[in-house]
Write a protein that holds these residues in place. Structure first.
Motif, short mmCIF file in Angstrom:
data_model
loop_
_atom_site.label_atom_id
_atom_site.label_comp_id
_atom_site.label_asym_id
_atom_site.label_seq_id
_atom_site.Cartn_x
_atom_site.Cartn_y
_atom_site.Cartn_z
N SER A 64 0.83 -1.20 0.00
CA SER A 64 0.00 0.00 0.00
C SER A 64 0.87 1.25 0.00
O SER A 64 2.04 1.22 0.37
N PRO A 65 0.30 2.40 -0.40
CA PRO A 65 1.05 3.66 -0.39
C PRO A 65 1.57 3.98 1.00
O PRO A 65 0.97 3.61 2.01
N LYS A 66 2.70 4.68 1.03
CA LYS A 66 3.35 5.05 2.29
C LYS A 66 3.61 6.56 2.29
O LYS A 66 4.77 6.99 2.20
N PRO A 67 2.56 7.37 2.38
CA PRO A 67 2.76 8.83 2.34
C PRO A 67 3.51 9.32 3.57
O PRO A 67 3.49 8.70 4.63
N SER A 68 4.18 10.46 3.40
CA SER A 68 4.88 11.09 4.52
C SER A 68 3.86 11.94 5.27
O SER A 68 3.66 13.11 4.99
N ARG A 187 8.27 6.16 9.60
CA ARG A 187 7.15 7.02 9.95
C ARG A 187 5.84 6.23 10.05
O ARG A 187 5.07 6.41 11.00
N SER A 188 5.59 5.35 9.09
CA SER A 188 4.33 4.61 9.13
C SER A 188 4.28 3.68 10.33
O SER A 188 3.22 3.49 10.94
N PHE A 189 5.43 3.12 10.71
CA PHE A 189 5.46 2.22 11.87
C PHE A 189 5.27 2.99 13.17
O PHE A 189 4.37 2.68 13.97
N THR A 190 6.14 3.97 13.41
CA THR A 190 6.09 4.66 14.70
C THR A 190 4.81 5.47 14.86
O THR A 190 4.20 5.48 15.94
#
Length: 271
Positions: A64-68, A187-190
């Motif tokens: 899936s997308p991983k936007p900032s 970023r997506s994890f934390t």
């Protein structure tokens, strides 16, 4: 929590979905933190014979997308809504973080969800109790799940240094599941950890659901990551909630007690 602006919703990406199976009913599977469609893939054949099965990578994970951006519950749910609306109505099957997002989705879009099946639902009471639980957990929990900076560093190191050897280090997890544990960004994890696990008011979402929607929890009595007591506390006094306890089960009964989970899912679907 602030809602996502309408202009941002229009730009919200759709998520990666793997579709299989046949049938009039639809089951949507959402994995936990770091999980992807491969957490379920190859283990849903019995369900594919009777249901359409959708496996979804959450925003920021897998394919899936991983936007900032900040990975709030609202952003996760809005991305899910854009992706899943064409398939409604459906049953949501969520594991761990996916279970929290399933409850949040059903609370916001109850007309789309027929029932919830929650595996290893993490509930600790509030943010302070969540922090206390992980602070008193394993070495990894104490140092890397209660400090956002260390969590980000651990994430980057794991992805760049240990990614290739994780399947050899995590021998109790299927190889393909271990391989995908690095398919996210720091970023997506934390951000998902803090916003979904620590900050989401699960009790508020549960209250918004009311007593009309069937909710079926599958929980191992040996789950150290999300203790059984939390699921029992949420379900207490709610006639539409049922908890099936898997004796000897840990936080990943889908991987280690799959037949028991499939039997429990069949029970939930028959309600």
């Amino acid at each position: 929590m602030s809602p996502v602006k309408s202009s941002e919703i229009e730009r919200m990406p759709t998520l990666f979905v793997s579709e299989s199976g046949e049938g009039d009913s639809t089951l949507v599977f959402l994995p936990g933190m770091g999980g992807t469609t491969r957490y379920w893939q190859g283990r849903v054949a019995a369900l594919e014979k009777r249901h359409r099965v959708l496996l979804v990578d959450p925003l920021g994970f897998g394919e899936s997308p991983k936007p900032s951006t900040q990975y709030t519950v609202e952003r996760h749910v809005d991305a899910l809504h854009r992706t899943l609306s064409p398939y409604a109505p459906f049953t949501l099957v969520g594991h761990s973080m996916g279970a929290v997002l399933s409850v949040a989705y059903a609370a916001r879009y109850p007309e789309q969800v027929e029932r919830l099946i929650l595996i290893g639902l993490p509930y600790f009471g509030n943010r302070e109790q969540t922090y206390w639980h992980f602070r008193n957990g394993t070495f990894f929990d104490r140092w890397f799940l209660t400090n956002v900076t260390l969590a980000a560093v651990a994430c980057m190191i794991t992805r760049r240094v240990f990614g290739q050897i994780l399947p050899y280090l995590l021998r109790d997890i299927p190889r393909e599941v271990a391989e995908d544990l690095v398919k996210h960004t720091w970023r997506s994890f934390t951000s998902s950890l803090w916003e979904v696990i620590y900050n989401e008011n699960l009790q508020e979402d549960v209250a918004q659901l009311g007593n009309g929607m069937p909710v079926f929890c599958i929980h191992g009595d040996g789950d150290q990551t999300a203790p059984l007591s939390g699921a029992l506390q949420v379900a207490d006094g709610r006639p539409n909630w049922q908890v099936q306890v898997l004796v000897g089960g840990d936080h990943h009964p889908w991987l280690h007690m799959r037949e028991a989970c499939l039997d429990a899912i069949d029970t939930a679907l028959a309600r």
